[in-house]
Design a protein around this motif. Structure first.
Motif, PDB file in Angstrom:
ATOM      1  N   TYR A 250      -5.597  -9.961  -5.569  1.00  0.00           N
ATOM      2  CA  TYR A 250      -5.679  -9.849  -4.106  1.00  0.00           C
ATOM      3  C   TYR A 250      -4.291  -9.589  -3.517  1.00  0.00           C
ATOM      4  CZ  TYR A 250      -6.537 -10.859   0.776  1.00  0.00           C
ATOM      5  OH  TYR A 250      -6.598 -10.751   2.151  1.00  0.00           O
ATOM      6  N   PHE A 251      -3.293 -10.340  -3.991  1.00  0.00           N
ATOM      7  CA  PHE A 251      -1.943 -10.193  -3.440  1.00  0.00           C
ATOM      8  C   PHE A 251      -1.373  -8.814  -3.730  1.00  0.00           C
ATOM      9  CE2 PHE A 251      -2.064 -14.567  -2.421  1.00  0.00           C
ATOM     10  CZ  PHE A 251      -0.985 -14.835  -1.580  1.00  0.00           C
ATOM     11  N   ASN A 252      -1.548  -8.329  -4.956  1.00  0.00           N
ATOM     12  CA  ASN A 252      -1.004  -7.018  -5.288  1.00  0.00           C
ATOM     13  C   ASN A 252      -1.716  -5.905  -4.522  1.00  0.00           C
ATOM     14  OD1 ASN A 252       0.871  -8.140  -6.944  1.00  0.00           O
ATOM     15  ND2 ASN A 252      -0.139  -7.614  -8.867  1.00  0.00           N
ATOM     16  N   LYS A 253      -3.003  -6.082  -4.269  1.00  0.00           N
ATOM     17  CA  LYS A 253      -3.733  -5.111  -3.446  1.00  0.00           C
ATOM     18  C   LYS A 253      -3.212  -5.151  -2.009  1.00  0.00           C
ATOM     19  CE  LYS A 253      -8.377  -3.752  -1.973  1.00  0.00           C
ATOM     20  NZ  LYS A 253      -9.818  -4.087  -1.979  1.00  0.00           N
ATOM     21  N   ALA A 254      -2.941  -6.352  -1.498  1.00  0.00           N
ATOM     22  CA  ALA A 254      -2.401  -6.481  -0.147  1.00  0.00           C
ATOM     23  C   ALA A 254      -1.025  -5.831  -0.036  1.00  0.00           C
ATOM     24  CB  ALA A 254      -2.318  -7.959   0.230  1.00  0.00           C
ATOM     25  N   ILE A 255      -0.214  -5.977  -1.085  1.00  0.00           N
ATOM     26  CA  ILE A 255       1.112  -5.349  -1.101  1.00  0.00           C
ATOM     27  C   ILE A 255       0.977  -3.831  -1.087  1.00  0.00           C
ATOM     28  CG2 ILE A 255       3.153  -4.977  -2.551  1.00  0.00           C
ATOM     29  CD1 ILE A 255       2.801  -7.965  -3.430  1.00  0.00           C
ATOM     30  N   LEU A 256       0.041  -3.317  -1.876  1.00  0.00           N
ATOM     31  CA  LEU A 256      -0.193  -1.871  -1.902  1.00  0.00           C
ATOM     32  C   LEU A 256      -0.652  -1.350  -0.545  1.00  0.00           C
ATOM     33  CD1 LEU A 256      -1.960  -1.452  -5.369  1.00  0.00           C
ATOM     34  CD2 LEU A 256       0.219  -0.436  -4.691  1.00  0.00           C
TER      35      LEU A 256
END
Length: 337
Positions: A148-154
């Motif tokens: 979830y966090f890496n998707k939010a960063i992207l």
């Protein structure tokens, strides 16, 4: 990092020998072992006993051989795939937490190959939250939130770091200033946060990053001045890309407890030093430490910097920087589990 190189063909074995020679000279590679042929047998051993596996073989052989052992991005080792000609180095498994992406770039540079990395954050030049944790030696409390966090960063969402105002987080601030790229980052202070924790938030989601204990082990000749000890330590932590504020403790053997250079260094850096009892070092065993017959003949122990760092870091700790000599000073770095 403990690395196994597995080859199948004679040409691949020649490449493995050359690569091992180069990796053996890297202080961040604790050991590097070679295995040839009998892929299924050796891959099973390497998968569970090493931090990283470099497989010089066709990708089909590699994938079919490791498939039964795959469990989690948190526990699986780094897996790299290299062709017999050494044209490409492919980060195949555990790119972030396992360190496969970083090792892929290192190996590709050593053998003049093309690194192949496919993780979304990397190809989009974004910093993954798991990469940050890996680089700064932080554990992640809820690894299920990584995606979830890496998707939010992207997607360019704001990432908030919550810190205790009394903690020393210079290492985090320096890291973020150098690596955030296009991330939208804010840092806030909250006294309820423990000083050894970093809370990361986006929307209603939260990840807690907790500091592992990072210990620098020191051995030195009698009377070695502080400046010389610091020079060796500085070179070591630069090799690891660790900010000096990330070091939790220094360590050495108790017979060095009056060594002015070590005591002065501890005071100047404001980092406590632990002098390990000689009896503990005599009883300590590890397959990862380098044994010195000279030290054994003088003090009855096989080494100082590596075992003292591991003992100080705690049970099940691991070396991330093997004993390296700098003009009468030896330095190693260990990290708690």
């Amino acid at each position: 990092m403990k690395v196994a190189i597995i080859s199948v063909s004679n040409k691949g074995h020649e490449l493995a020998l050359k690569l091992k020679e180069k990796l053996d000279n890297d202080s961040t590679i604790i050991k590097c072992d070679l295995y040839h042929k009998n892929v299924k047998k050796y891959l099973k051993i390497a998968f569970f006993e090493y931090d990283a596996v470099i497989a010089i073989m066709a990708s089909g052989i590699l994938i079919r051989s490791i498939a039964p052992f795959l469990e989690s991005k948190v526990t699986d080792p780094a897996i790299l795939n290299v062709d017999d000609n050494g044209n490409f180095v492919i980060s195949t498994l555990s790119g972030h937490l396992g360190g496969a992406n970083a090792l892929t770039n290192k190996v590709a540079d050593l053998i003049d190959a093309v690194p192949v990395i496919t993780t979304s954050t990397d190809v989009n030049k974004k910093l993954g939250i798991d990469v940050l944790a890996k680089d700064l030696y932080l554990s992640i409390d809820n690894t299920k939130e990584i995606l979830y966090f890496n998707k939010a960063i992207l997607e360019g969402k704001k990432i908030t770091f919550l810190l205790n105002p009394d903690g020393n987080y210079n290492y985090l601030r320096n890291y973020l200033s150098e690596n955030t790229l296009e991330m939208d980052v804010s840092i806030e202070c909250l006294s309820e946060i423990n000083t050894d924790e970093i809370h990361v938030c986006v929307n209603e989601h939260n990840i807690v990053l907790k500091e592992k204990k990072v210990v620098v082990g020191i051995g030195c000749r009698r009377g070695k001045e502080c400046r010389k000890i610091f020079e060796g330590m500085k070179k070591s932590i630069e090799d690891l890309n660790i900010d000096i504020s990330r070091i939790n403790m220094l360590s050495s053997v108790e017979i060095k407890k009056d060594e002015e250079g070590i005591l002065e260094l501890s005071e100047k850096l404001d980092i406590p030093v632990n002098f390990v009892e000689l009896d503990k070092l005599k009883l300590f065993t590890s397959n990862d430490i380098q044994k010195s017959e000279f030290v054994k003949s003088k003090f009855g122990i096989y080494g100082v910097c590596e075992p003292s760092a591991l003992i100080t870091a705690g049970f099940d700790s691991k070396l991330v920087y093997k004993k390296t000599s700098y003009d009468g000073v030896t330095i190693s770095v260990a990290v708690s589990k």
